[in-house]
Write a protein that holds these residues in place. Structure first.
Motif, PDB file in Angstrom:
ATOM      1  N   GLN A  91      -0.780   4.893  -0.262  1.00 12.54           N
ATOM      2  CA  GLN A  91      -1.633   6.122  -0.185  1.00 12.54           C
ATOM      3  C   GLN A  91      -1.256   7.387  -0.206  1.00 12.54           C
ATOM      4  O   GLN A  91      -0.394   7.982   0.464  1.00 12.54           O
ATOM      5  CB  GLN A  91      -2.816   6.139   1.126  1.00 12.54           C
ATOM      6  CG  GLN A  91      -3.972   7.091   1.137  1.00 12.54           C
ATOM      7  CD  GLN A  91      -4.685   6.513   1.356  1.00 12.54           C
ATOM      8  OE1 GLN A  91      -5.050   5.238   2.591  1.00 12.54           O
ATOM      9  NE2 GLN A  91      -6.238   7.097   1.366  1.00 12.54           N
ATOM     10  N   ASP A  92      -1.142   8.471  -1.401  1.00  8.02           N
ATOM     11  CA  ASP A  92      -0.733   9.784  -1.240  1.00  8.02           C
ATOM     12  C   ASP A  92      -1.425  10.626  -0.589  1.00  8.02           C
ATOM     13  O   ASP A  92      -2.068  10.159   0.053  1.00  8.02           O
ATOM     14  CB  ASP A  92      -1.171  10.604  -2.996  1.00  8.02           C
ATOM     15  CG  ASP A  92       0.133  11.045  -2.888  1.00  8.02           C
ATOM     16  OD1 ASP A  92       0.422  11.435  -2.892  1.00  8.02           O
ATOM     17  OD2 ASP A  92      -0.686  12.837  -3.645  1.00  8.02           O
TER      18      ASP A  92
ATOM     19  N   PRO B 131       5.901   5.043  -5.863  1.00  8.89           N
ATOM     20  CA  PRO B 131       4.623   5.097  -7.001  1.00  8.89           C
ATOM     21  C   PRO B 131       3.347   4.157  -5.595  1.00  8.89           C
ATOM     22  O   PRO B 131       3.409   3.662  -4.802  1.00  8.89           O
ATOM     23  CB  PRO B 131       3.853   3.730  -8.184  1.00  8.89           C
ATOM     24  CG  PRO B 131       5.872   2.734  -7.891  1.00  8.89           C
ATOM     25  CD  PRO B 131       6.147   3.403  -6.459  1.00  8.89           C
ATOM     26  N   ARG B 132       2.454   5.455  -5.954  1.00 10.62           N
ATOM     27  CA  ARG B 132       0.950   5.094  -5.140  1.00 10.62           C
ATOM     28  C   ARG B 132       0.145   3.971  -6.011  1.00 10.62           C
ATOM     29  O   ARG B 132       0.270   3.931  -7.042  1.00 10.62           O
ATOM     30  CB  ARG B 132      -0.082   6.618  -6.007  1.00 10.62           C
ATOM     31  CG  ARG B 132       0.817   7.761  -4.557  1.00 10.62           C
ATOM     32  CD  ARG B 132       2.126   7.333  -4.569  1.00 10.62           C
ATOM     33  NE  ARG B 132       2.711   9.217  -3.298  1.00 10.62           N
ATOM     34  CZ  ARG B 132       3.480   9.404  -2.815  1.00 10.62           C
ATOM     35  NH1 ARG B 132       4.943   8.535  -2.620  1.00 10.62           N
ATOM     36  NH2 ARG B 132       3.828  10.427  -2.650  1.00 10.62           N
TER      37      ARG B 132
ATOM     38  N   ASP C 267      -3.694  -8.792   0.519  1.00 13.77           N
ATOM     39  CA  ASP C 267      -4.922  -9.580   0.884  1.00 13.77           C
ATOM     40  C   ASP C 267      -5.711 -10.416   0.229  1.00 13.77           C
ATOM     41  O   ASP C 267      -4.914 -10.700  -0.573  1.00 13.77           O
ATOM     42  CB  ASP C 267      -5.999  -8.186  -0.118  1.00 13.77           C
ATOM     43  CG  ASP C 267      -7.268  -8.145   0.611  1.00 13.77           C
ATOM     44  OD1 ASP C 267      -7.798  -8.464   1.393  1.00 13.77           O
ATOM     45  OD2 ASP C 267      -8.234  -7.559  -0.585  1.00 13.77           O
TER      46      ASP C 267
ATOM     47  N   ARG D  55       1.127  -1.428   0.015  1.00 15.85           N
ATOM     48  CA  ARG D  55      -0.075  -0.077   0.358  1.00 15.85           C
ATOM     49  C   ARG D  55       0.702   1.394   0.209  1.00 15.85           C
ATOM     50  O   ARG D  55       1.424   1.114   1.094  1.00 15.85           O
ATOM     51  CB  ARG D  55      -0.885   0.470   1.366  1.00 15.85           C
ATOM     52  CG  ARG D  55      -1.401   1.150   1.283  1.00 15.85           C
ATOM     53  CD  ARG D  55      -2.093   1.251   2.773  1.00 15.85           C
ATOM     54  NE  ARG D  55      -3.578   2.373   2.927  1.00 15.85           N
ATOM     55  CZ  ARG D  55      -4.487   2.163   4.428  1.00 15.85           C
ATOM     56  NH1 ARG D  55      -4.191   1.771   4.596  1.00 15.85           N
ATOM     57  NH2 ARG D  55      -5.169   3.343   4.049  1.00 15.85           N
TER      58      ARG D  55
ATOM     59  N   GLN E  75       2.427   0.408   4.039  1.00 10.95           N
ATOM     60  CA  GLN E  75       2.119  -0.644   4.914  1.00 10.95           C
ATOM     61  C   GLN E  75       2.748  -1.386   4.048  1.00 10.95           C
ATOM     62  O   GLN E  75       2.927  -2.263   2.852  1.00 10.95           O
ATOM     63  CB  GLN E  75       1.312  -0.273   4.920  1.00 10.95           C
ATOM     64  CG  GLN E  75       0.096  -1.559   5.865  1.00 10.95           C
ATOM     65  CD  GLN E  75      -1.897  -1.225   6.232  1.00 10.95           C
ATOM     66  OE1 GLN E  75      -2.493  -0.480   6.132  1.00 10.95           O
ATOM     67  NE2 GLN E  75      -2.023  -2.472   6.045  1.00 10.95           N
TER      68      GLN E  75
ATOM     69  N   PHE F 257      -4.265   0.853  -1.898  1.00 13.82           N
ATOM     70  CA  PHE F 257      -3.285  -0.479  -2.082  1.00 13.82           C
ATOM     71  C   PHE F 257      -2.855  -0.462  -3.182  1.00 13.82           C
ATOM     72  O   PHE F 257      -3.799  -0.198  -4.091  1.00 13.82           O
ATOM     73  CB  PHE F 257      -4.407  -1.291  -2.078  1.00 13.82           C
ATOM     74  CG  PHE F 257      -4.374  -1.572  -0.058  1.00 13.82           C
ATOM     75  CD1 PHE F 257      -4.192  -2.952   0.665  1.00 13.82           C
ATOM     76  CD2 PHE F 257      -5.288  -0.682   0.607  1.00 13.82           C
ATOM     77  CE1 PHE F 257      -3.605  -2.533   2.204  1.00 13.82           C
ATOM     78  CE2 PHE F 257      -5.227  -0.647   2.184  1.00 13.82           C
ATOM     79  CZ  PHE F 257      -4.905  -1.521   2.838  1.00 13.82           C
TER      80      PHE F 257
ATOM     81  N   PRO G 267      -8.314   1.141  -4.130  1.00 16.03           N
ATOM     82  CA  PRO G 267      -9.077   1.672  -2.922  1.00 16.03           C
ATOM     83  C   PRO G 267      -8.016   2.165  -1.581  1.00 16.03           C
ATOM     84  O   PRO G 267      -7.019   1.627  -1.945  1.00 16.03           O
ATOM     85  CB  PRO G 267     -10.455   1.102  -2.593  1.00 16.03           C
ATOM     86  CG  PRO G 267     -10.306   0.026  -3.745  1.00 16.03           C
ATOM     87  CD  PRO G 267      -9.206   0.241  -3.955  1.00 16.03           C
ATOM     88  N   LEU G 268      -7.373   3.213  -1.420  1.00 19.22           N
ATOM     89  CA  LEU G 268      -7.031   3.359  -0.155  1.00 19.22           C
ATOM     90  C   LEU G 268      -5.588   3.291  -0.805  1.00 19.22           C
ATOM     91  O   LEU G 268      -4.665   3.183   0.489  1.00 19.22           O
ATOM     92  CB  LEU G 268      -7.155   2.561   0.628  1.00 19.22           C
ATOM     93  CG  LEU G 268      -8.800   2.778   1.989  1.00 19.22           C
ATOM     94  CD1 LEU G 268      -8.950   1.189   2.736  1.00 19.22           C
ATOM     95  CD2 LEU G 268      -8.765   4.195   2.522  1.00 19.22           C
TER      96      LEU G 268
ATOM     97  N   TYR H 291      -0.100   9.655   2.950  1.00 16.86           N
ATOM     98  CA  TYR H 291      -1.067   9.140   4.329  1.00 16.86           C
ATOM     99  C   TYR H 291       0.225   8.232   4.656  1.00 16.86           C
ATOM    100  O   TYR H 291       0.733   8.723   5.227  1.00 16.86           O
ATOM    101  CB  TYR H 291      -2.243   8.425   3.665  1.00 16.86           C
ATOM    102  CG  TYR H 291      -3.091   8.330   4.390  1.00 16.86           C
ATOM    103  CD1 TYR H 291      -3.036   8.690   5.868  1.00 16.86           C
ATOM    104  CD2 TYR H 291      -3.731   6.978   4.528  1.00 16.86           C
ATOM    105  CE1 TYR H 291      -3.910   8.164   7.019  1.00 16.86           C
ATOM    106  CE2 TYR H 291      -4.591   6.464   5.327  1.00 16.86           C
ATOM    107  CZ  TYR H 291      -4.869   7.454   6.652  1.00 16.86           C
ATOM    108  OH  TYR H 291      -5.413   6.821   7.847  1.00 16.86           O
ATOM    109  N   VAL H 292      -0.156   7.035   3.912  1.00 18.36           N
ATOM    110  CA  VAL H 292       0.976   6.270   4.533  1.00 18.36           C
ATOM    111  C   VAL H 292       1.300   5.372   3.274  1.00 18.36           C
ATOM    112  O   VAL H 292       0.500   4.877   2.355  1.00 18.36           O
ATOM    113  CB  VAL H 292       0.008   4.943   5.820  1.00 18.36           C
ATOM    114  CG1 VAL H 292      -0.268   6.344   6.325  1.00 18.36           C
ATOM    115  CG2 VAL H 292      -1.509   4.457   4.996  1.00 18.36           C
TER     116      VAL H 292
END
Lengths: 324, 324
Positions: free
Chosen positions: A109-110, A239-240, A120, A107, A115, A247, A244-245, A112-113
């Motif tokens: 996320q631009d 890279p972002r 999944d 993950r 991970q 990932f 969703p979120l 944000y974080v």
């Protein structure tokens, strides 16, 4: 040369290592310090920290340092064993079981974080001694006596997310004297424990790092376990993810983790030796004041204030190592 | 699935376009809204905004929209003509002279800014009608009467950098009633005018975009001219420059700018049609309250506060366009 805005003290604690650091300072446009006409030239955060005495630095315990190894390089994280002792112990146990080796960064996320952890749809790996569930350590709750004895280097600056802010055991933190609580703050580079809806639904198998504007609303809702001391660009420039979120949509977009190791378990020649500025040192206090009221030739209006997450906690390569 | 921390309203205003947006919301772990047992289910910022009526959206003036075109795609910037009219006019003039076409993104400093313009050591290009020096527009200074009539959608939340914070003409902003001044704030995605030590030493030939934790100490020291509406990841995930201040060491590391165009000068079929949430709309006020006191199944402790730069100003593709 138009080279602005200036950014000498803005890399969120990730100052260049000592050798590079001095030269970077020297080349910085504009010269933040000194002009011949100035009686008391302004010294920037970087300049103050670069001149800090040996006593202003601490060497993190190798048991609390972990190395995240990727093809692109090493990210060094310091764990906050005083704030989240059970999660730190469990992350150490996971590392020693090689739980993370081969798992991906899944993950990004631009603003944000990033991970990492089990993708999944896959079963989490089996564990040997490490736990799968832990009681939350969102805050460190202390008795009244413990609270008053717990090292906290307070900033006088106001904050909307916490009654008091400053540095707990050298990490960006909030504090509530009424509740006798201390907690780590979600500043850039903070490392936290992903969880599901239940507060005890995780134990460090999924870790995230803040790569954007501080999401302080997460404070006291997640167990934070430390912060990145070196290597943030290896995470922040990934890279972002377009799912969703943030990932990644496809496993081909994952960045594999080669390994995570506890520094204490790594042969000394392969360690990354770093020192961290002591947040209780007069040098640090002086440097923070230089952030609050910036001077020099470029700044025209000092803020008279510094927000917690705009205070870098400087990191350097010890001078002896740097001279090698 | 452990997929935290949640980040539905955290992409600094850069929400997904309408079509993708709805599906992203639907797939978000955890479901931020509704449980069968809850009398009044919590609605997140994203959910509130997704259900906003048409009247809650505004269409930016194509004269104030610019497209930064790179091989990787298009970045859409809205210029704040009400706050920095002279700089906005000059940037428009520079664009129409094709001043930026072929210049590089030459700086990416981690947790701070990207910047484009003339590489260090090269002569700036000649200009035709655009100016090289402008008086600063760090703040918009207004007469008392003008000040009280100047649209400002205030947040009640405290701030250390400004007496009041909120949204001026729909942009993150600070305000000082005593000085009758309004200014844009250095939040994630803000676009500013690089300058030398003299306040009138530039006129928009060098622009930077905030890609890290809000460097609010720059507020009132630089002319901010707008913010990125779409395409931030194209800038924020660029490799960090390893030279001082994040400048790239070698021209081979530059990212070339194919062109910058004013949307009004682009044929309508090639435009990126976007709408921006009105910061004076009841929907927006409602959505901001959902940031201040987050509910749902995941959050345990609401902050009761939201910091200016943690408020996204939502952007969407107009529904008619999205249905095409």
């Amino acid at each position: 040369m138009i080279a602005f805005p200036v950014g000498y003290a803005l890399s969120a604690g990730l100052l260049l290592a000592a050798s590079g650091f001095a030269s970077a300072t020297a080349q910085m446009p504009p010269p933040a310090a000194s002009s011949a006409t100035s009686a008391k030239p302004f010294q920037s955060y970087s300049e103050i920290v670069a001149a800090a005495p040996a006593a202003a630095w601490r060497t993190p315990d190798p048991k609390n340092l972990i190395y995240l190894e990727m093809a692109s390089g090493r990210v060094v994280i310091e764990l906050a064993a005083n704030i989240a002792p059970n999660h730190v112990a469990n992350i150490r146990a996971l590392i020693r079981e090689q739980y993370f080796d081969g798992l991906p960064i899944k993950r990004s996320q631009d603003n944000y974080v990033v991970q990492w952890g089990t993708p999944d749809g896959q079963q989490p790996r089996a564990k040997i001694a490490a736990k799968s569930n832990l009681q939350p350590e969102f805050v460190r709750k202390l008795s009244g006596v413990e609270f008053s004895g717990f090292a906290f280097d307070r900033l006088p600056d106001i904050d909307g997310y916490a009654p008091q802010v400053g540095f707990a055991s050298g990490f960006h933190a909030g504090r509530d004297p009424k509740a006798s609580e201390v907690w780590l703050a979600h500043c850039y580079g903070a490392v936290g424990v992903g969880r599901g809806n239940a507060v005890d639904s995780a134990a460090g198998e999924e870790l995230y790092v803040v790569t954007g504007h501080a999401p302080r609303h997460l404070d006291k809702n997640v167990t934070l376990v430390g912060r990145v001391l070196q290597g943030m660009p290896l995470l922040s420039s990934l890279p972002r993810g377009t799912g969703p979120l943030g990932f990644y949509d496809k496993p081909s977009q994952f960045t594999p983790i080669k390994s995570i190791r506890v520094a204490a378990d790594v042969a000394p020649p392969e360690r990354t030796d770093l020192e961290v500025i002591r947040t209780d040192s007069p040098t640090f206090q002086h440097a923070v004041e230089a952030l609050r009221n910036r001077g020099g030739d470029w700044f025209k209006v000092p803020a008279g204030y510094v927000e917690l997450c705009n205070v870098p906690i400087a990191v350097r390569v010890p001078p002896v190592k740097a001279m090698k």
